[in-house]
Design a protein around this motif. Structure first.
Motif, short mmCIF file in Angstrom:
data_model
loop_
_atom_site.label_atom_id
_atom_site.label_comp_id
_atom_site.label_asym_id
_atom_site.label_seq_id
_atom_site.Cartn_x
_atom_site.Cartn_y
_atom_site.Cartn_z
N ILE A 19 0.84 -1.21 0.00
CA ILE A 19 0.00 0.00 0.00
C ILE A 19 0.87 1.25 0.00
CG2 ILE A 19 -1.80 1.23 1.24
CD1 ILE A 19 -2.70 -1.39 -0.06
N MET A 20 1.98 1.23 0.77
CA MET A 20 2.88 2.37 0.80
C MET A 20 3.47 2.63 -0.58
SD MET A 20 6.42 2.93 2.91
CE MET A 20 5.67 2.71 4.50
N SER A 21 3.90 1.58 -1.26
CA SER A 21 4.48 1.75 -2.60
C SER A 21 3.43 2.24 -3.60
CB SER A 21 5.09 0.43 -3.07
OG SER A 21 4.10 -0.56 -3.21
N LEU A 22 2.18 1.80 -3.42
CA LEU A 22 1.11 2.28 -4.31
C LEU A 22 0.89 3.78 -4.13
CD1 LEU A 22 -1.04 1.43 -6.38
CD2 LEU A 22 -2.60 1.04 -4.47
N MET A 23 0.95 4.24 -2.87
CA MET A 23 0.81 5.68 -2.60
C MET A 23 1.98 6.46 -3.18
SD MET A 23 -0.54 5.42 1.33
CE MET A 23 -0.55 7.19 1.55
N ILE A 24 3.21 5.93 -3.02
CA ILE A 24 4.37 6.60 -3.58
C ILE A 24 4.31 6.59 -5.10
CG2 ILE A 24 6.88 6.45 -3.81
CD1 ILE A 24 6.99 5.46 -0.93
N GLY A 25 3.81 5.49 -5.68
CA GLY A 25 3.65 5.43 -7.13
C GLY A 25 2.67 6.46 -7.65
N SER A 26 1.58 6.66 -6.92
CA SER A 26 0.61 7.67 -7.35
C SER A 26 1.21 9.07 -7.26
CB SER A 26 -0.65 7.58 -6.49
OG SER A 26 -0.36 7.90 -5.14
N TYR A 27 2.04 9.28 -6.25
CA TYR A 27 2.73 10.57 -6.11
C TYR A 27 3.73 10.78 -7.25
CZ TYR A 27 6.56 13.51 -4.37
OH TYR A 27 7.56 14.43 -4.25
#
Length: 402
Positions: A19-27
């Motif tokens: 989930i953290m990587s998904l948030m960083i990916g969206s950023y």
């Protein structure tokens, strides 16, 4: 952003890094909006109108965070202050029998009690000083890795148009008009591809998150359905997190090296692969660093460490400006030797996973020693039993009641 990246993923247990990587990916993939802004601007909308619309959208995000963000963060699974676990095969005293009877009425499970022993001292709060986290070897090695990677990817973004132009003109001082037009069209075409490919951050970042979450489910306690006894985890949580972070950094650095090699080849179609690798590395490195900090440092240090690392790596990345000046002036647009130097420097990124390998080995050694000794809960239970006149047998079986 950093607080959200460590707070919200804690709600998802063993999938927190994904989930953290998904948030960083969206950023990271937000850069894909700039080709859209360019199209709107080319369609005739004034630039200040676009910026006012952008500011309005940013205000909506700010007020959403201001009013809806929880006052307290969600603790990580290994930071929750659970009551100590007592495993009782036989209850040796009337006082412990009473505790067992109360637990059987509450949970129907006497074998695995979460009620504290009488007169049990409270667990000490987490008092790790921030200075120790800052000067820890893992954080210092991460500064070197992040600074080098940021310089590598930011220099490419800044010099990309000049490098593409050089691949068309091959450094001619006075190219013909037809070649100049061809260079402009080529640069515009590949720049649009590069901007569109930024959306890949959102697609590829969960891959590195999956690596960071590899076998984390086995680090949780499992309850036997037949006996109701809670079994100890198959793997140690901290060791597994360090192992996953080591593998994630190795993969990211390998991609960075392949990116540097492709960047040395004078071939325009191959640069599309270079764009893809650049996008993957840009998202992977932040996910790896965030997952590593969340694994080895207290959650109240995460935001400050992430901000400090971002600031130092951004200052280090300012070296891309003198490198760009050297490329344009002394090298006449040919970035081959600069890219060769940056490729050699990229190998320093393997120092961090190398240190994590030795750190993991030390943790395994400590765990082996710890497994050979009784836990503090077991020692406390034995002391309580002996204080009430019950001696455990030397063969490890429970003592009979007198």
């Amino acid at each position: 952003m950093s607080r959200g990246c460590v707070t919200l993923p804690n709600m998802f247990g063993s999938l927190s890094s994904t989930i953290m990587s998904l948030m960083i990916g969206s950023y990271a993939s937000s850069a894909v909006t700039f080709p859209g802004v360019k199209l709107i601007y080319d369609a005739g909308m004034e630039f200040h109108v676009i910026m006012w619309m952008w500011a309005g959208l940013a205000s909506l995000v700010f007020f959403n965070c201001f009013f809806n963000w929880p006052s307290e963060g969600f603790p990580a699974p290994d930071e929750v202050d659970y009551s100590k676990i007592i495993t009782m095969h036989e209850v040796p005293s009337s006082k412990l029998k009473a505790v067992g009877e109360r637990l059987s009425q509450k949970n129907g499970d006497v074998q695995h009690s979460r009620e504290k022993l009488p007169n049990e001292p409270d667990s000490a709060p987490n008092t790790v000083p921030f200075r120790r986290s800052v000067f820890s070897p893992i954080f210092l090695w991460s500064l070197i890795t992040m600074g080098m990677t940021q310089l590598r990817i930011i220099f490419f973004m800044g010099a990309m148009n000049k490098m593409l132009e050089f691949m068309v003109t091959h450094g001619e001082e006075h190219p013909p008009d037809m070649l100049v037009v061809k260079a402009e069209n080529t640069v515009g075409f590949y720049s649009s591809i590069f901007g569109t490919l930024q959306l890949l951050c959102l697609v590829t970042c969960p891959l590195i998150g999956y690596i960071m979450d590899w076998k984390m489910k086995e680090c949780e306690e499992e309850k036997c359905a037949s006996s109701g006894i809670v079994q100890r985890p198959k793997r140690d949580r901290k060791i597994q997190k360090v192992t996953n972070a080591m593998r994630a950094f190795i993969l990211t650095n390998l991609l960075l090296v392949v990116f540097g090699i492709c960047n040395l080849v004078d071939n325009l179609p191959l640069q599309i692969l270079t764009f893809i690798l650049h996008t993957m590395v840009r998202g992977f490195i932040h996910s790896c660093c965030g997952g590593l900090y969340a694994a080895v440092y207290p959650s109240n240090h995460f935001g400050t460490l992430t901000g400090l690392q971002s600031m130092i790596s951004a200052v280090f990345a300012l070296l891309q400006q003198p490198l760009f000046i050297v490329m344009v002036t002394h090298l006449h647009g040919n970035a081959y030797w600069i890219n060769m130097g940056l490729l050699i420097v990229s190998f320093t990124g393997f120092l961090l996973p190398g240190y994590l390998f030795f750190h993991r080995r030390n943790l395994l050694r400590e765990l082996k020693v710890k497994d050979g000794q009784p836990t503090s809960q077991e020692l406390q239970a034995l002391k309580y039993i002996e204080a009430n006149g019950f001696k455990p047998h030397s063969n490890g079986s429970a003592s009979a009641e007198a």
